[in-house]
Design a protein around this motif. Sequence first.
Motif, PDB file in Angstrom:
ATOM      1  N   GLU A  36       0.842  -1.199   0.000  1.00 33.68           N
ATOM      2  CA  GLU A  36       0.000   0.000   0.000  1.00 33.68           C
ATOM      3  C   GLU A  36       0.878   1.250   0.000  1.00 33.68           C
ATOM      4  OE1 GLU A  36      -3.042   0.045   2.953  1.00 33.68           O
ATOM      5  OE2 GLU A  36      -3.413  -2.101   2.805  1.00 33.68           O
ATOM      6  N   PRO A  37       1.384   1.631  -1.152  1.00 33.40           N
ATOM      7  CA  PRO A  37       2.261   2.812  -1.204  1.00 33.40           C
ATOM      8  C   PRO A  37       1.519   4.074  -0.792  1.00 33.40           C
ATOM      9  CG  PRO A  37       2.368   1.537  -3.248  1.00 33.40           C
ATOM     10  CD  PRO A  37       1.217   1.001  -2.467  1.00 33.40           C
ATOM     11  N   SER A  38       2.241   4.993  -0.180  1.00 35.93           N
ATOM     12  CA  SER A  38       1.667   6.273   0.189  1.00 35.93           C
ATOM     13  C   SER A  38       1.277   7.061  -1.053  1.00 35.93           C
ATOM     14  CB  SER A  38       2.683   7.084   1.006  1.00 35.93           C
ATOM     15  OG  SER A  38       2.260   8.421   1.171  1.00 35.93           O
ATOM     16  N   VAL A  39       0.321   7.968  -0.894  1.00 38.68           N
ATOM     17  CA  VAL A  39      -0.034   8.861  -1.996  1.00 38.68           C
ATOM     18  C   VAL A  39       1.003   9.965  -2.152  1.00 38.68           C
ATOM     19  CG1 VAL A  39      -2.493   8.426  -1.780  1.00 38.68           C
ATOM     20  CG2 VAL A  39      -1.459  10.320  -0.506  1.00 38.68           C
ATOM     21  N   ARG A  40       1.982  10.023  -1.257  1.00 44.14           N
ATOM     22  CA  ARG A  40       3.003  11.061  -1.305  1.00 44.14           C
ATOM     23  C   ARG A  40       4.312  10.514  -1.862  1.00 44.14           C
ATOM     24  NH1 ARG A  40       3.374  14.816   3.869  1.00 44.14           N
ATOM     25  NH2 ARG A  40       4.365  16.064   2.240  1.00 44.14           N
ATOM     26  N   PRO A  59      -0.391   4.871  -9.606  1.00 40.03           N
ATOM     27  CA  PRO A  59      -1.476   4.418 -10.494  1.00 40.03           C
ATOM     28  C   PRO A  59      -2.085   3.118 -10.006  1.00 40.03           C
ATOM     29  CG  PRO A  59       0.428   5.129 -11.771  1.00 40.03           C
ATOM     30  CD  PRO A  59       0.859   5.114 -10.330  1.00 40.03           C
ATOM     31  N   ASP A  60      -3.396   3.020 -10.174  1.00 40.23           N
ATOM     32  CA  ASP A  60      -4.089   1.809  -9.756  1.00 40.23           C
ATOM     33  C   ASP A  60      -3.552   0.596 -10.513  1.00 40.23           C
ATOM     34  OD1 ASP A  60      -5.665   3.226  -8.021  1.00 40.23           O
ATOM     35  OD2 ASP A  60      -7.272   3.541  -9.479  1.00 40.23           O
ATOM     36  N   GLY A  61      -3.602  -0.521  -9.863  1.00 37.19           N
ATOM     37  CA  GLY A  61      -3.147  -1.767 -10.482  1.00 37.19           C
ATOM     38  C   GLY A  61      -2.895  -2.803  -9.418  1.00 37.19           C
ATOM     39  N   ASP A  62      -3.245  -4.039  -9.722  1.00 37.00           N
ATOM     40  CA  ASP A  62      -3.041  -5.117  -8.758  1.00 37.00           C
ATOM     41  C   ASP A  62      -1.547  -5.405  -8.605  1.00 37.00           C
ATOM     42  OD1 ASP A  62      -5.739  -5.381  -8.405  1.00 37.00           O
ATOM     43  OD2 ASP A  62      -5.950  -6.876 -10.006  1.00 37.00           O
ATOM     44  N   ARG A  63      -1.139  -5.560  -7.369  1.00 33.34           N
ATOM     45  CA  ARG A  63       0.249  -5.908  -7.080  1.00 33.34           C
ATOM     46  C   ARG A  63       0.325  -7.398  -6.766  1.00 33.34           C
ATOM     47  NH1 ARG A  63       3.899  -1.248  -5.139  1.00 33.34           N
ATOM     48  NH2 ARG A  63       2.989   0.416  -6.378  1.00 33.34           N
ATOM     49  N   ASP A  64       1.339  -8.022  -7.262  1.00 35.61           N
ATOM     50  CA  ASP A  64       1.532  -9.450  -7.034  1.00 35.61           C
ATOM     51  C   ASP A  64       2.121  -9.625  -5.633  1.00 35.61           C
ATOM     52  OD1 ASP A  64       2.158 -12.112  -6.976  1.00 35.61           O
ATOM     53  OD2 ASP A  64       2.976 -12.170  -9.011  1.00 35.61           O
TER      54      ASP A  64
END
Length: 1019
Positions: A715-719, A730-735
Amino acid sequence: MVETWASDPMLVDPVAFCIDAQGRVYVAETARQERGVEDTRSQPYWNLDDISLQTVEDRLAMYQEWAHKRPNGMGHYTEYEDRIRRLVDENGDGRADSSTIYSDGYNEPLDGTGSGVLAHRGTVYYTNIPHLWMLRDTDGDGVADSKVSLLEGFGIRIALRGHDMHGLTWGPDGRLYWSIGDRGYNVVSQEGTRLKDPTSGAVFRCEPDGSNLEVFHTGLRNPQELAFDDYGVLFTGDNNSDAGDRARLVHVAEGGQTGWRMEYQTLGGVNTRGPWVQEGLWETHHEHRPAWSLPPVAHVGNGPSGLVHYPGLGLDDRYDDHFFLCNFSGSPGHSQVKSFAVKPDGAGYEVADVHDFAAKVLCTDVDFGYDGRMYISDWVEGWEQAENGRILTIHDPRHVADPAIAESRDLFMTGFEELEDHHLARLLGHQDQRVRLQSQFELAWRGDESIDIFGEVVRSDDRQLARLHAIWGLGMLGRLTGDPTVVTGALRPLLLDPDPEIRGQVARVLGEAGDPQVGADLVELIFDPEPRVVYHATMAVGRLGYTEGMDAITEMLWSNDNQDLLLRHAGVMALTWLDDREALLAMSRDEFPAVRLAVLLSLRRMHDSAVEVFLQDPDPFIAAEAARAINDLPLEDSMPALLDQLRIFQADAPASMMHDAPEQERTAVLRRALNAGIRSGRSEDAAAVAAVALNEANPPAMRREAVAVLADWPEPSVRDRVNGAYRPVPDGDRDLEAWNSVLARALPRLVQDEDAELATSARELAAAHAITLDDTMTWAILRDPEAGTRERIACLRQLQSSEADRAEAMKVAMDAEDVRLRGAGMMILADQDPAAAMQRIKSDLQWGDVDLRQESLRVLGTIDTPEAYQVLLDLVGQVQSGALPVALHVDVLELARLRKGDAMELLLILSKGDSDDGTAWYESAWTGGDAERGRALVLYHPGAACIRCHAIDGHGGIAGPDLSMVGDRLDRAALLESIIRPGAVITEGYGEVTAMPEMTEHLDPRDVRDIVEYLSTRR
C-alpha cells in the motif's frame, strides 16, 4: 531620532504599508489570522488534502468539507475582514491625525491575508489572495469606490500563515512586480495563458494594467517583499523552515529557481524537509549542491519581512545603495531593522556591511517617506494579532535641512506630469532613486517624443545612473510602441561603451526589445571581460532566439566550467529560450561536463524526457541531476529509465561510475530509483529493491530506505517518498505473493546484518508478514539483555506467530528487566488471555516502578472488560485523592478520557473540575515523560514548531530564550508552566508579552510531559 507617527487605535495589526506622493500612508491591516486565514500546523487533519489542491476552488471545497470542525461552520471564514487604512498627517506636525478606512470587506472564505499595498498616481494596488486588486478613489473622499481584480487564482493552498501575496514594487522597466509565498498559484492571464504552480512561492511581473503577466522567479518559500538596487537588480528575503536551515537573502534572477516546495514543510524523520535539508538546497555553497537550483546570496536575519532600498536621501553616505530589512522574530527584543549592502561578485553578488540599524521593534514593513524619514510598521507584540500597532519614524537631524529632500518632496506633491521634458531629463540623475524612476516613467509614457531625449542622455550625460534610467526608459518605449527599432537605433552603439554597467543594461534591454538584427552584436558581448555583461548578453541572445549564438553560449559554459553559477544560469536560460532540441541532444555528448550539465538543466526546464540519457553520464554529479529531474518534476515517461538504475546498486552489478561516486550523488540517485521501484509495483522491481538493501556497499541510509520501501510495497503512500508531493501510485493489482517471496528470500539475510537498525527493521517486517527466520538467532537476541529494545521486541513478535513458541516467548519477555520488552509481552498476553493479563497488570501496578506501571497502563488501555474498567475507575480515584504517583496521572487520565460511562465521567469532573480552561489536564505533566520522544517533538513537531523561536545547540530562532541549558534555569514545574501558560512569566529581555502561542492547542498532555522530560535534561 525615533518618533511615533501613529499608534493604535488609529491602526491595528499592520502587515504592510506604502506612502503616496502626498505623504499619506496606506496600511494593509489583518484581522483574519487563523480566523479565516488558516495555518496547517493548527489543522493537521487537512494536511493531505492541502498538498493535493490544484486551484483556489479546490481550497474552497476543502473548507466546506471540513466545515464541521468549526463551531460556526463556514461562518468561521467570513466573520473577520482584512482592510486598507489610510493615515494622514493633516496639520504637518509629524504625527498622523486622520485615520479612515480606504477599502474593506475582504472577508470572503478564500481571501487573505492582504499583505501588499502600493499607491501610484491615484491608483492603489493591493495583493490579497486570491486577487491582485486595482483600487481608485474617483471622487476624492478618501474611500476607494472603484475596485477591479486585475488577476486572480493566487493562493491555492493553505501552507503556513503569513505565506501570502505581497512585495508590490515598481521595476526599472516600468512593470509591476510582486511575490507570493508557497501557497502557489493557478492563474489565467489577461491574454489567456495559464500560469500554474501549486507548490512554490514566486515573483511575478506585469504591465500596470495587469496585462502580460509573467512568472519571473520561482522556488521560493515566503518572499515577503522585493526591492531593486540602483542598478536594476532585484532582491528579496526568504524565510527558513525551522529545521536547522537559515533565512536567506535571494537575488531574484529572471528565470531563477531557488529550490523550495511547499510539501517539504511536512516531511520529518530521516527525510526531514526532503531535499531542502537532505541535499542542502538552502545553503549558499557546497560541493554537492544540486545544480538546478540557484543558491542564496547569503544568510541574513532569521525572519525577513519588509525590505526597501535606500533611495539616497536622509542618511549618511555610508548608506548609499544599501538595503533595509525587517527581521521579524516574534518578540520586540529580538527583532530589528537590519541594513546591508550588496556588492558584485562575478556575475552574482555578495553581502557587506550587515548591521542592526534599528533594534527592539517588531517590524513588519519599512519604507522611506518623501520627507527624508524612514517609516516602520510595528506589530508591537507576539506572533498573534493583538489589535494594536504603530508606525514609527526615524530621521537623522543632520540631514533634515537637505535641499534635495525638499525638492524631492515638492516634486511628488506637485507631480511630474507638468514638468518640461528637459527638466525630466535632468531629474534622471537625481540623488533620489524614486525621483529618477518617476521621471523615467513620465518621459516613457509621453511616447515617441521622448526617444530623442532618452537618446541624448544615454549618449552625452556623464552621470551613470541618469544613463541607466534613459536605457530603461527606451526599453519601456519599445514595449509601449511595439517598435523594437526605437530601442535598437538608440542603444546599439552603446554595446561598446567603456562602462560595463552600461554595456550590460544595454544588452538586457536589447534582448527584451526583440529586434533580431542585434543578435550578432550581442553574441560578441558574450566574450566581454566583465561577468555581469556576459550574463546579460547571454540572456539576451537566448531571449532573441538567435540560434547563431549557440556556439558562443557553449564556449561560455565551457570556459566558465560551473564556477560562476549565475553565468551557468544565463547559459541554461539561453539554451532553453533557443528551444533547439536537436542541437541540445547533439550537445549532450559534449566532452566538457559543464556543457552537458547545462544541456541537462535546459531539457529539465523543457520537461523533456531526453534528460534520461544523462543517467548514464560518466560524471556522477550529472547523473544525480538527471535523477532529480525525472523524479522531482516528475517526468513520468522517464521513470522506467530511473527504475533501471536500481540494478547498478546491486552486489553483482557490472562496474559503474556510481560505484566510486561520492555518497551524496549515490544517495540522490538511489533514493529516487527506490521511489520509482515502489511506484512500479512489479515483482521484479521488489526483488531489485531487496538487492539494494542486501548490498553492503550502498549508503546505510539507502539500505534502510530500501527495507522501508519493501514494508510499504502493498500500500504505497499517496506522497512521493523524496519530496512529499501528492502523487498517488497508479491503480493496479500488485503481485503480493511474489512480493512475499522476495521477503522470504531477503529478510533472513538482512536480519543478520551488522547494521542493527537495518536488521531490526527487517525483523519487524518479517514478523508483520510471518516470514520464517532462523529461530536460533531469534531466541538468542530475545534472551540477550545487551541487545537493543527494538530488536528484542521485533524478535518477540516474530516468535509469537508460532503457536509452539508463543508462550515461552511471552514468558521470556515478561520476565525481562527491559520494561518496554515486558510491556510488549503483556500486550501479546492481553490479546491471547485478557484475564491473565489483568492479573499481571494489577500486580505490576501495585509493586512495579514508574516505568513498569506506565507500560502496564498502556496495556490496560487495550483491554475492554468490566474488570479493566473497574481498575481504571480505581486509578482515577487515586488521582483525585493524591494516592497515585504524579508520574502516572497523565497516563491514567488520558486512558479514562477515552472510556465511556457515567461513573468515569463523574470521577473525571471531580478530578479536574467542570470548568476546565483546557490546561487542567496538563497539571501533572511535569514528571514521568520520555526524553527521547520529547526531543523529537521539540525539534520536529509541525504544530508546536519550538525551534522556530528557540535555539538548541546553535540551531533555531531567537524570538524566545535559548533552550540549550534550560534545565539549569528552570525546574520541572517551571518548564511545565512555560509550556501550558506561556504568558505567566516572561524571561527578562523578551518584552512584556510573550510571543509564544498556547501550546495546548498543538500538544496533548503526553506530548507536554515528554517535552518537559527532555528539556529537564538540557544542562
